[in-house]
Design a protein around this motif. Structure first.
Motif, PDB file in Angstrom:
ATOM      1  N   SER A  11      -8.874   3.625   4.159  1.00  0.00           N
ATOM      2  CA  SER A  11      -7.974   2.912   3.252  1.00  0.00           C
ATOM      3  C   SER A  11      -8.678   2.547   1.955  1.00  0.00           C
ATOM      4  O   SER A  11      -8.073   2.563   0.874  1.00  0.00           O
ATOM      5  CB  SER A  11      -7.434   1.646   3.934  1.00  0.00           C
TER       6      SER A  11
ATOM      7  N   SER B 258      -8.696   5.776  -0.156  1.00  0.00           N
ATOM      8  CA  SER B 258      -7.367   6.232  -0.570  1.00  0.00           C
ATOM      9  C   SER B 258      -6.735   5.305  -1.590  1.00  0.00           C
ATOM     10  O   SER B 258      -5.958   5.755  -2.446  1.00  0.00           O
ATOM     11  CB  SER B 258      -6.455   6.348   0.661  1.00  0.00           C
ATOM     12  N   ALA B 259      -7.067   4.007  -1.530  1.00  0.00           N
ATOM     13  CA  ALA B 259      -6.471   3.036  -2.447  1.00  0.00           C
ATOM     14  C   ALA B 259      -6.865   3.268  -3.894  1.00  0.00           C
ATOM     15  O   ALA B 259      -6.252   2.699  -4.811  1.00  0.00           O
ATOM     16  CB  ALA B 259      -6.862   1.620  -2.021  1.00  0.00           C
TER      17      ALA B 259
ATOM     18  N   SER C  49       0.169   1.231  -9.046  1.00  0.00           N
ATOM     19  CA  SER C  49       1.000   1.551  -7.888  1.00  0.00           C
ATOM     20  C   SER C  49       0.391   2.714  -7.118  1.00  0.00           C
ATOM     21  O   SER C  49      -0.107   3.673  -7.710  1.00  0.00           O
ATOM     22  CB  SER C  49       2.412   1.946  -8.334  1.00  0.00           C
ATOM     23  N   PRO C  50       0.450   2.661  -5.773  1.00  0.00           N
ATOM     24  CA  PRO C  50       0.108   3.860  -5.001  1.00  0.00           C
ATOM     25  C   PRO C  50       0.999   5.024  -5.414  1.00  0.00           C
ATOM     26  O   PRO C  50       2.096   4.828  -5.948  1.00  0.00           O
ATOM     27  CB  PRO C  50       0.372   3.434  -3.556  1.00  0.00           C
TER      28      PRO C  50
ATOM     29  N   GLN D 257       6.394  11.997  -2.813  1.00  0.00           N
ATOM     30  CA  GLN D 257       5.780  11.678  -4.086  1.00  0.00           C
ATOM     31  C   GLN D 257       6.560  12.377  -5.194  1.00  0.00           C
ATOM     32  O   GLN D 257       7.254  13.359  -4.963  1.00  0.00           O
ATOM     33  CB  GLN D 257       4.308  12.093  -4.133  1.00  0.00           C
TER      34      GLN D 257
ATOM     35  N   ASN E  86       0.808  -1.214   0.000  1.00  0.00           N
ATOM     36  CA  ASN E  86       0.000   0.000   0.000  1.00  0.00           C
ATOM     37  C   ASN E  86       0.841   1.263   0.000  1.00  0.00           C
ATOM     38  O   ASN E  86       0.313   2.362   0.154  1.00  0.00           O
ATOM     39  CB  ASN E  86      -0.939  -0.006   1.207  1.00  0.00           C
ATOM     40  N   GLN E  87       2.147   1.100  -0.169  1.00  0.00           N
ATOM     41  CA  GLN E  87       3.073   2.216  -0.242  1.00  0.00           C
ATOM     42  C   GLN E  87       3.669   2.296  -1.648  1.00  0.00           C
ATOM     43  O   GLN E  87       3.957   1.263  -2.271  1.00  0.00           O
ATOM     44  CB  GLN E  87       4.236   2.022   0.751  1.00  0.00           C
ATOM     45  N   ALA E  88       3.855   3.504  -2.132  1.00  0.00           N
ATOM     46  CA  ALA E  88       4.649   3.665  -3.348  1.00  0.00           C
ATOM     47  C   ALA E  88       6.097   3.288  -3.040  1.00  0.00           C
ATOM     48  O   ALA E  88       6.570   3.437  -1.915  1.00  0.00           O
ATOM     49  CB  ALA E  88       4.577   5.108  -3.837  1.00  0.00           C
TER      50      ALA E  88
ATOM     51  N   SER F 269      -0.079  -6.155   3.201  1.00  0.00           N
ATOM     52  CA  SER F 269      -1.066  -5.258   2.596  1.00  0.00           C
ATOM     53  C   SER F 269      -2.255  -5.126   3.523  1.00  0.00           C
ATOM     54  O   SER F 269      -2.472  -5.955   4.418  1.00  0.00           O
ATOM     55  CB  SER F 269      -1.529  -5.787   1.230  1.00  0.00           C
TER      56      SER F 269
ATOM     57  N   THR G 165      -4.246  11.875  -4.183  1.00  0.00           N
ATOM     58  CA  THR G 165      -4.494  10.916  -3.106  1.00  0.00           C
ATOM     59  C   THR G 165      -5.433  11.510  -2.062  1.00  0.00           C
ATOM     60  O   THR G 165      -6.358  10.841  -1.581  1.00  0.00           O
ATOM     61  CB  THR G 165      -3.162  10.490  -2.457  1.00  0.00           C
TER      62      THR G 165
ATOM     63  N   ARG H 100      -4.171   5.548  -7.740  1.00  0.00           N
ATOM     64  CA  ARG H 100      -3.082   4.704  -8.252  1.00  0.00           C
ATOM     65  C   ARG H 100      -2.730   5.129  -9.670  1.00  0.00           C
ATOM     66  O   ARG H 100      -3.518   5.768 -10.352  1.00  0.00           O
ATOM     67  CB  ARG H 100      -3.477   3.227  -8.210  1.00  0.00           C
TER      68      ARG H 100
END
Length: 435
Positions: free
Chosen positions: A328, A331-332, A340-341, A364, A240-242, A306, A373, A335
């Motif tokens: 979550s 926010s997900a 990808s986040p 970012q 869940n992280q870039a 995740s 986001t 992408r």
């Protein structure tokens, strides 16, 4: 663990970082039983990416990066009017290298970044290089009215060792002639910058519960003992992280840099814990599916790498059927084309000023990625199609208030000392002699 004074060690260390100063640093030396290796004499092997921390940080059993537990943000203004001169650049670089020689670059050692605001770059006649998306900070929701942080620079110091953060700060202020047995330069960062603000914090299993007594707004005995953050759940899952690659600027003179957004969010933990039950907290932090199916155990370590948001129903469908959507879950949706986040979170809790807050620090490639986001997190589209309110039952929006926002550029290492707005194209080939 307590010392002979009866004060829990981790609680004392967190408080020492919050207080700061030479006395706090000296006290940490007597309470932390750790020998921190010094940094190398030759720093040329250090990466150009200031934000490349993950490779030297520990990971848990699921491959998630374990964030440094002690944090310090130093907000700085350049003492001169107009454009920086080379003498000042040399002093800044020399001061930074002093603390890098003193502490190795690692989780128990020191990790740091230096970043610069749009206000800093306004002093130059030319505009900021193409390829860098760094707008002035702005309100990012119709219901928020934050103050905007516009210092020239921010230094972020991070370590799992409290004395390292405090020692580095004292050296940068010119208060240490030797640090960890290493002679420090006779110049200080504060010779060039004035310190305008100091923000501290912590993250890690059990730290919020141990430090809840420092904030009046934290209900007693409600923060779970194993939670890494005040709101009781784990974050920073690998999937869940870039990645650091995803947030890195790819071209131009600031290639290998990144952008940074820092917001200060006040937390309403009384309402979170006293008005909502566990089901509601799981539904609003993750999604109603997780709450209904007992997906989360404790703080969420069982989730692995995740938050398993893919198991949730689509956000709009959840909103219509349940009247509530998860943070979550919303926010997900932000992408890129490769799924990808967009942002890499390096946030941490705080009790600065006696209130519970979160310093939400995100990296970012473009500030626009953070804005996108946050737009997904706002869920405005969801409120237009369901009974979900602008803030009520809309993730965790009703429990947080944005007090401050700031945008910054984290340049590559070779440009971290008072960068120009339009560096020479070969700037990244420049290396400073080791000091």
């Amino acid at each position: 663990m307590t010392d002979e004074r009866g004060v829990p060690r981790r609680e004392f260390l967190k408080s020492a970082v919050a207080i700061g100063g030479a006395a706090a640093f000296s006290a940490c030396l007597g309470r932390e039983e750790v020998d921190v290796p010094t940094g190398p004499d030759d720093l040329s092997s250090y990466p150009q990416r200031q934000h490349a921390w993950n490779e030297v940080l520990p990971r848990d059993d699921h491959g998630n990066v374990i964030a440094p537990s002690h944090r310090l943000l130093l907000y700085l203004n350049y003492r001169r009017d107009g454009q920086p001169n080379e003498d000042d650049r040399d002093q800044v670089e020399t001061a930074l290298r002093g603390i890098e020689h003193a502490y190795e670059r690692s989780g128990i050692g020191l990790l740091l970044t230096v970043s610069y605001s749009p206000a800093y770059f306004d002093r130059f006649d030319e505009s900021l290089s193409e390829g860098v998306d760094l707008p002035d900070p702005e309100a990012l929701a119709p219901f928020e009215d934050p103050e905007f942080d516009t210092p020239d620079a921010v230094v972020h110091l991070a370590s799992n060792t409290a004395q390292v953060v405090l020692g580095a700060e004292e050296a940068l202020k010119g208060n240490k002639s030797t640090l960890n047995g290493v002679d420090q330069p006779d110049v200080a960062l504060t010779d060039v910058f004035s310190l305008t603000d100091r923000r501290t914090g912590f993250i890690g299993d059990g730290l919020p519960a141990k430090n809840a007594g420092d904030a009046e707004s934290v209900p007693a005995d409600k923060v779970p003992d194993d939670a890494p953050l005040f709101m009781g759940f784990k974050s920073g899952f690998k999937k869940n992280q870039a990645s650091e690659d995803r947030v890195t600027i790819q071209s131009g003179p600031f290639a290998d840099g990144t952008t940074q957004h820092i917001s200060k969010l006040q937390l309403n933990l009384n309402q979170w814990y006293n008005q909502d039950d566990r089901w509601q907290r799981e539904a609003k932090m993750f999604c109603p599916y997780h709450a209904e199916n007992d997906v989360i155990e404790g703080a969420g370590d069982n989730l692995g790498n995740s938050s398993k948001i893919d198991d949730c129903k689509p956000t709009d469908e959840t909103a219509r059927e349940m009247g509530v959507v998860g943070h979550s879950q919303k926010s997900a949706r932000a992408r890129d084309d490769e799924d990808s986040p967009l942002i890499l979170r390096r946030d941490f809790d705080s009790t600065d000023g006696g209130t519970a807050s979160l310093h939400f620090l995100a990296l970012q490639r473009r500030i626009t990625d953070f804005v996108d986001t946050r737009e997904a997190m706002n869920g405005t589209d969801v409120t237009e199609q369901s009974a979900v309110g602008q803030r009520n039952n809309n993730g965790i929006l009703q429990y947080i208030r944005s007090e401050r926002r700031g945008n910054f550029l984290v340049p590559p290492r070779s440009l971290r000392a008072l960068p120009p707005a339009q560096p020479a194209r070969d700037a990244q080939e420049v290396t400073h002699e080791s000091s």
